[in-house]
Enzyme design. Structure first.
Site, short mmCIF file in Angstrom:
data_model
loop_
_atom_site.label_atom_id
_atom_site.label_comp_id
_atom_site.label_asym_id
_atom_site.label_seq_id
_atom_site.Cartn_x
_atom_site.Cartn_y
_atom_site.Cartn_z
N GLU A 90 0.79 -1.26 0.00
CA GLU A 90 -0.07 0.00 0.14
C GLU A 90 0.87 1.30 0.09
O GLU A 90 1.87 1.38 0.69
CB GLU A 90 -0.80 0.04 1.13
CG GLU A 90 -1.80 1.16 1.53
CD GLU A 90 -2.32 1.04 3.00
OE1 GLU A 90 -3.55 1.63 3.25
OE2 GLU A 90 -2.28 -0.05 3.59
N ASP A 197 13.47 -1.17 14.69
CA ASP A 197 14.39 -0.17 13.96
C ASP A 197 13.80 1.21 14.20
O ASP A 197 13.58 1.69 13.18
CB ASP A 197 14.51 -0.90 12.50
CG ASP A 197 15.62 -0.14 12.00
OD1 ASP A 197 16.55 0.72 12.45
OD2 ASP A 197 15.86 -0.35 10.81
P1 ADP Z 1 14.69 0.52 2.91
O1 ADP Z 1 14.41 -0.94 3.32
O2 ADP Z 1 15.54 0.41 1.85
O3 ADP Z 1 15.35 1.28 3.98
P2 ADP Z 1 12.14 2.07 3.37
O4 ADP Z 1 11.21 1.00 3.61
O5 ADP Z 1 12.96 2.66 4.49
O6 ADP Z 1 13.56 1.54 2.39
O7 ADP Z 1 11.72 2.95 2.40
C1 ADP Z 1 12.34 4.08 1.71
C2 ADP Z 1 11.61 5.40 1.80
O8 ADP Z 1 10.20 5.42 1.12
C3 ADP Z 1 11.00 5.68 3.47
O9 ADP Z 1 11.95 6.62 4.02
C4 ADP Z 1 9.75 6.43 3.03
O10 ADP Z 1 9.87 7.83 2.90
C5 ADP Z 1 9.18 5.99 1.63
N1 ADP Z 1 8.28 4.76 2.00
C6 ADP Z 1 8.49 3.50 2.59
N2 ADP Z 1 7.31 2.91 2.87
C7 ADP Z 1 6.36 3.47 2.06
C8 ADP Z 1 4.94 3.38 1.79
N3 ADP Z 1 4.27 2.10 2.23
N4 ADP Z 1 4.28 4.22 1.25
C9 ADP Z 1 4.97 5.40 0.77
N5 ADP Z 1 6.20 5.63 0.86
C10 ADP Z 1 7.05 4.85 1.65
#
Ligand code: ADP
Length: 290
Positions: A90, A197
């Site tokens: 999502e 985390d």
């Molecule tokens: P990684 O596993 O590479 O650290 P993240 O899960 O932290 O990646 O996602 C990278 C960035 O994308 C996050 O800092 C956030 O800003 C954005 N993000 C993460 N999940 C979502 C989501 N479900 N919907 C919109 N943006 C997201």
């Protein structure tokens, strides 16, 4: 067809039509995508060798979601396609913090920490499978003692990985800390499902300004470990702590334990990103080895 350009089939006939890179992640490539049904979704990609990474991320997100206490992005799909592993979930539209945002986050996190544990991982510290902390491997062997778990599954593996950075004195101080951890940490009143985390970059505000947790490293542990991490890189308002502690009282001596919990994350950063974290690590080791 090159994955992601057009045509990855989601379920029956929904496909990804467009993707736009999103920055901010440590470990994966991330994209906002438009689906053929007109909705947005959030896509993370990695190499096929790292398919396990997304399986664990999905399990962690679902474990948090099952507590029913805080918004977690729903998973749409996970798999391997054209040389990539991917996780599709999502899309969380970012908004501004709503009035009472910090209180909401504090109450929700406390509720998550108090939520009944699934039989798959109740009664013991750890989790039913190992997972990842950022790009680092995280062991979750289930144990009955929290202090033993934190020593064997958190500090010891990271200290061993980091040993090449340390001189003899720091190595012996590290060993001292491991051997005396039961004098530094205490057994918690209850085991809690942790995000694992919980820095500010892993808390988003959705379009109505409510908190959403992303990118966890889930396991069952002492709630203080999550709280300590909220303090490591800052970004959490005092109203968050007031709300949290109104639900779950602060155990006496928390401030004395906080940095040993954060030593784990700093060691992981040292092991993943290099020497920039060495002095913070060494400061904490010296402080606790007295
Ligand atoms: P990684 O596993 O590479 O650290 P993240 O899960 O932290 O990646 O996602 C990278 C960035 O994308 C996050 O800092 C956030 O800003 C954005 N993000 C993460 N999940 C979502 C989501 N479900 N919907 C919109 N943006 C997201």
């Amino acid at each position: 067809m090159d994955f992601g350009e057009l045509g990855m089939v989601l379920g029956k006939d929904i496909i990804i039509e467009r993707k736009t890179a999103v920055g901010g992640g440590d470990a994966n490539d991330a994209y906002k995508v438009v689906l053929s049904n007109g909705e947005f979704a959030f896509l993370k990609e990695n190499s096929v060798q790292n398919a396990d990474f997304f399986r664990k991320e999905e399990h962690g997100l679902k474990a948090l979601q099952n507590t029913g206490t805080i918004r977690i992005p729903c998973i749409y799909d996970r798999g391997v396609e054209d040389g990539h592993s991917y996780l599709l979930m999502e899309y969380i539209e970012r908004g501004h913090a709503s009035p009472g945002y910090w209180e909401k986050l504090g109450h929700a996190l406390a509720a998550m920490h108090k939520a009944p544990l699934d039989p798959k991982y109740s009664g013991k510290y750890g989790f039913y499978e190992d997972n990842y902390i950022g790009a680092g491997e995280q062991s979750n062997v289930q144990m009955t003692g929290w202090v033993e778990f934190f020593r064997e599954c958190r500090l010891r593996p990271q200290l061993m990985l980091a040993s090449g950075y340390f001189d003899k004195d720091i190595l012996s101080k590290s060993e001292f800390i491991l051997n005396n951890l039961d004098k530094i940490l205490i057994e918690p009143e209850r085991p809690s499902l942790l995000h694992g985390d919980l820095w500010s970059g892993n808390v988003m505000q959705d379009s109505v300004g409510d908190p959403v947790l992303i990118d966890p490293a889930v396991y069952v542990g002492c709630n203080e470990a999550d709280l300590a991490m909220t303090e490591l890189f800052g970004g959490f308002d005092f109203r968050f702590y007031e709300a949290y502690y109104s639900e779950i009282g602060k155990m006496s001596g928390y401030e004395r334990r906080r940095d040993i919990y954060n030593l784990y994350h700093l060691l992981n950063h040292l092991n993943l990103f290099g020497r920039g974290y060495l002095s913070s690590v060494i400061d904490i080791i010296i402080r606790y080895a007295k």
